[in-house]
Design a protein around this motif. Structure first.
Motif, PDB file in Angstrom:
ATOM      1  N   SER A   1       0.829  -1.198   0.000  1.00 57.18           N
ATOM      2  CA  SER A   1       0.000   0.000   0.000  1.00 57.18           C
ATOM      3  C   SER A   1       0.862   1.246   0.000  1.00 57.18           C
ATOM      4  CB  SER A   1      -0.924   0.002   1.226  1.00 57.18           C
ATOM      5  OG  SER A   1      -0.154   0.083   2.418  1.00 57.18           O
ATOM      6  N   ILE A   2       0.190   2.382  -0.135  1.00 63.50           N
ATOM      7  CA  ILE A   2       0.861   3.674  -0.107  1.00 63.50           C
ATOM      8  C   ILE A   2      -0.083   4.678   0.525  1.00 63.50           C
ATOM      9  CG2 ILE A   2       0.044   4.393  -2.403  1.00 63.50           C
ATOM     10  CD1 ILE A   2       2.871   5.647  -2.812  1.00 63.50           C
ATOM     11  N   ARG A   3       0.469   5.682   1.175  1.00 65.56           N
ATOM     12  CA  ARG A   3      -0.377   6.713   1.776  1.00 65.56           C
ATOM     13  C   ARG A   3      -1.095   7.493   0.677  1.00 65.56           C
ATOM     14  NH1 ARG A   3       2.227  10.602   3.720  1.00 65.56           N
ATOM     15  NH2 ARG A   3       0.840  11.263   5.386  1.00 65.56           N
ATOM     16  N   ALA A   4      -2.331   7.873   0.939  1.00 69.36           N
ATOM     17  CA  ALA A   4      -3.126   8.606  -0.050  1.00 69.36           C
ATOM     18  C   ALA A   4      -2.500   9.945  -0.400  1.00 69.36           C
ATOM     19  CB  ALA A   4      -4.552   8.811   0.473  1.00 69.36           C
ATOM     20  N   ALA A   5      -1.572  10.422   0.422  1.00 63.70           N
ATOM     21  CA  ALA A   5      -0.863  11.669   0.121  1.00 63.70           C
ATOM     22  C   ALA A   5      -0.138  11.589  -1.212  1.00 63.70           C
ATOM     23  CB  ALA A   5       0.134  11.985   1.229  1.00 63.70           C
ATOM     24  N   ALA A   6       0.142  10.372  -1.692  1.00 64.72           N
ATOM     25  CA  ALA A   6       0.838  10.200  -2.969  1.00 64.72           C
ATOM     26  C   ALA A   6       0.034  10.728  -4.146  1.00 64.72           C
ATOM     27  CB  ALA A   6       1.161   8.728  -3.196  1.00 64.72           C
ATOM     28  N   LEU A   7      -1.261  10.978  -3.938  1.00 60.69           N
ATOM     29  CA  LEU A   7      -2.112  11.491  -5.014  1.00 60.69           C
ATOM     30  C   LEU A   7      -2.486  12.961  -4.803  1.00 60.69           C
ATOM     31  CD1 LEU A   7      -4.410   8.425  -5.782  1.00 60.69           C
ATOM     32  CD2 LEU A   7      -2.529   9.335  -7.157  1.00 60.69           C
ATOM     33  N   VAL A   8      -1.713  13.663  -3.982  1.00 54.55           N
ATOM     34  CA  VAL A   8      -1.919  15.112  -3.849  1.00 54.55           C
ATOM     35  C   VAL A   8      -1.795  15.759  -5.230  1.00 54.55           C
ATOM     36  CG1 VAL A   8      -0.803  17.229  -3.031  1.00 54.55           C
ATOM     37  CG2 VAL A   8      -1.173  15.325  -1.450  1.00 54.55           C
ATOM     38  N   GLY A   9      -2.767  16.584  -5.581  1.00 54.94           N
ATOM     39  CA  GLY A   9      -2.746  17.279  -6.863  1.00 54.94           C
ATOM     40  C   GLY A   9      -3.359  16.496  -8.004  1.00 54.94           C
ATOM     41  N   PHE A  10      -3.720  15.231  -7.772  1.00 58.49           N
ATOM     42  CA  PHE A  10      -4.245  14.388  -8.854  1.00 58.49           C
ATOM     43  C   PHE A  10      -5.547  14.948  -9.427  1.00 58.49           C
ATOM     44  CE2 PHE A  10      -7.236  11.029 -10.093  1.00 58.49           C
ATOM     45  CZ  PHE A  10      -6.542  10.461 -11.159  1.00 58.49           C
ATOM     46  N   ARG A  11      -6.485  15.234  -8.550  1.00 60.44           N
ATOM     47  CA  ARG A  11      -7.779  15.719  -9.034  1.00 60.44           C
ATOM     48  C   ARG A  11      -7.629  17.018  -9.833  1.00 60.44           C
ATOM     49  NH1 ARG A  11     -10.247  13.865  -3.717  1.00 60.44           N
ATOM     50  NH2 ARG A  11     -11.858  12.324  -4.268  1.00 60.44           N
ATOM     51  N   GLU A  12      -6.819  17.920  -9.330  1.00 58.01           N
ATOM     52  CA  GLU A  12      -6.654  19.209 -10.003  1.00 58.01           C
ATOM     53  C   GLU A  12      -6.017  19.033 -11.385  1.00 58.01           C
ATOM     54  OE1 GLU A  12      -7.106  19.713  -5.729  1.00 58.01           O
ATOM     55  OE2 GLU A  12      -5.752  18.476  -6.954  1.00 58.01           O
ATOM     56  N   LEU A  13      -4.998  18.194 -11.480  1.00 58.97           N
ATOM     57  CA  LEU A  13      -4.327  17.987 -12.762  1.00 58.97           C
ATOM     58  C   LEU A  13      -5.264  17.343 -13.772  1.00 58.97           C
ATOM     59  CD1 LEU A  13      -1.863  17.992 -14.597  1.00 58.97           C
ATOM     60  CD2 LEU A  13      -1.108  15.861 -13.506  1.00 58.97           C
ATOM     61  N   VAL A  14      -5.984  16.324 -13.363  1.00 60.17           N
ATOM     62  CA  VAL A  14      -6.919  15.661 -14.285  1.00 60.17           C
ATOM     63  C   VAL A  14      -7.992  16.644 -14.746  1.00 60.17           C
ATOM     64  CG1 VAL A  14      -8.691  13.873 -14.491  1.00 60.17           C
ATOM     65  CG2 VAL A  14      -6.513  13.348 -13.375  1.00 60.17           C
ATOM     66  N   GLY A  15      -8.496  17.456 -13.816  1.00 60.94           N
ATOM     67  CA  GLY A  15      -9.505  18.449 -14.178  1.00 60.94           C
ATOM     68  C   GLY A  15      -8.995  19.436 -15.203  1.00 60.94           C
ATOM     69  N   GLU A  16      -7.756  19.904 -15.015  1.00 58.14           N
ATOM     70  CA  GLU A  16      -7.177  20.842 -15.974  1.00 58.14           C
ATOM     71  C   GLU A  16      -6.985  20.226 -17.350  1.00 58.14           C
ATOM     72  OE1 GLU A  16      -3.580  22.324 -14.301  1.00 58.14           O
ATOM     73  OE2 GLU A  16      -4.581  23.178 -12.534  1.00 58.14           O
ATOM     74  N   LEU A  17      -6.799  18.899 -17.387  1.00 60.20           N
ATOM     75  CA  LEU A  17      -6.615  18.205 -18.663  1.00 60.20           C
ATOM     76  C   LEU A  17      -7.943  17.776 -19.292  1.00 60.20           C
ATOM     77  CD1 LEU A  17      -3.571  15.977 -17.636  1.00 60.20           C
ATOM     78  CD2 LEU A  17      -3.533  17.935 -19.194  1.00 60.20           C
ATOM     79  N   GLY A  18      -9.052  18.128 -18.632  1.00 61.78           N
ATOM     80  CA  GLY A  18     -10.371  17.825 -19.182  1.00 61.78           C
ATOM     81  C   GLY A  18     -10.885  16.442 -18.843  1.00 61.78           C
ATOM     82  N   GLY A  19     -10.266  15.772 -17.867  1.00 63.52           N
ATOM     83  CA  GLY A  19     -10.688  14.429 -17.502  1.00 63.52           C
ATOM     84  C   GLY A  19     -11.606  14.405 -16.294  1.00 63.52           C
TER      85      GLY A  19
END
Length: 344
Positions: A14-32
């Motif tokens: 496993s990995i701490r969920a902190a590893a996905l900091v910024g994920f939502r924002e980046l995907v949103g900016e890319l139109g996903g």
């Protein structure tokens, strides 16, 4: 299964969920659609609510690859690294940033990386006179040479070095385990021009002068408190010698310096002491080395175009014949035939 075989690899890494900091924002900016991508990867979106929640490491790696494809963004992991820093490591980051020198900071990250993720390893490995390699390796079968997690992880390392060494820091050499992408421009902008691909491990090469530089936030007392907190509440990496030796074998095999003596020196114990500790756990150094080679070889054959001779060297064999004999013992067929079957 023997005790030693069971403890070499951590179940369901496993990995701490902190590893996905910024994920939502980046995907949103890319139109996903970040929520849809998370669910498709098997990661409940609610798990990102707290940085200390644990998510499947394999699922995260698949998520990054899928996001790069669905968002038509080949350098997705590299872009995500620009939105993260050492703080994603949580308590391990405190130990690192309270260390005296850059080298001690990186060694702290290596020692306590297990707090952040149980599916990868970070090491500071001697390379040649005047240099050491900061290495990162995914330890999950079949996921060793995935581009997005490798570029994300080294991108975070590069950002840390730019903060600690100098804003314009560039490594002597940067190595990636995955194949060279068609467009190298994003990587050259981030790391400089000295790039290599299809390497045994991901690595940033550092000169000893850089490692000796002081860390501005050093504080021995705070570091001691942080170490005690991690050991008391999150466990001690040294509690499992078999796993620690296996992690070092993963890192040292490709360097040609994976021996009982070298592993003992890194762990700070005498070779005979290490052998006794391993025997008490139902293991031995040679058996661990054999298992690690078997775990690594399928990734090398399937995910790279390296020749059999090079793979033999990457696994620490003196010649290709010895490698072929070991492979046939493990899988019942020669390595070349196994590779062709997996790629058909």
């Amino acid at each position: 299964m023997s005790r030693s075989a069971a403890t070499t690899r951590v179940p369901d890494p496993s990995i701490r969920a902190a590893a996905l900091v910024g994920f939502r924002e980046l995907v949103g900016e890319l139109g996903g659609d970040p929520e849809a991508l998370l669910r498709a990867a098997g990661i409940p979106p609610r798990e990102l609510a707290s940085p200390d929640n644990r998510i499947s490491y394999a699922a995260m790696i698949r998520l990054l690859e899928d996001s790069a494809e669905k968002c038509n963004c080949p350098d997705f992991g590299l872009r995500l690294s620009a939105r993260q820093d050492i703080n994603i490591l949580g308590p391990a980051a405190m130990i690192a940033m309270y260390s005296e020198t850059v080298g001690e900071c990186l060694e702290a990250i290596a020692s306590y990386f297990y707090v952040h993720s149980s599916g990868a390893a970070v090491q500071l490995v001697p390379r040649a006179s005047g240099c050491r390699d900061l290495t990162f390796e995914v330890l999950l079968p079949g996921l060793h040479a995935k581009r997005q997690i490798n570029e994300l992880s080294l991108g975070i390392g590069q950002r840390l070095l730019e903060m600690l060494v100098s804003p314009g820091f560039r490594s002597e050499q940067v190595q990636f385990a995955h194949r060279s992408p068609p467009d190298l421009r994003p990587l050259k902008r981030r790391f400089g021009s000295k790039l290599e691909f299809e390497c045994p491990v991901n690595a940033i090469s550092l000169r000893n002068e850089a490692l000796a530089q002081p860390v501005p936030t050093a504080n021995p007392e705070f570091r001691k408190v942080a170490v005690e907190y991690v050991r008391e509440h999150l466990g001690d990496a040294e509690d499992n010698r078999v796993r620690r030796v296996a992690l070092l074998a993963h890192q040292l095999l490709p360097t040609g310096r994976c021996s009982l003596t070298s592993v003992s020196q890194i762990l700070g114990v005498h070779p005979r002491t290490l052998q006794r500790e391993l025997r008490a756990l139902g293991a031995d150094f040679r058996g661990i080395l054999d298992r690690v080679r078997r775990e690594l070889v399928s990734d090398y054959l399937r995910d790279t175009d390296a020749s059999l001779a090079r793979i033999a060297a990457m696994l620490g064999y003196g010649d290709q014949a010895a490698f072929t004999n070991a492979f046939e013992r493990w899988f019942g067929v020669p390595p070349g035939r196994w590779r062709m079957r997996k790629r058909d």
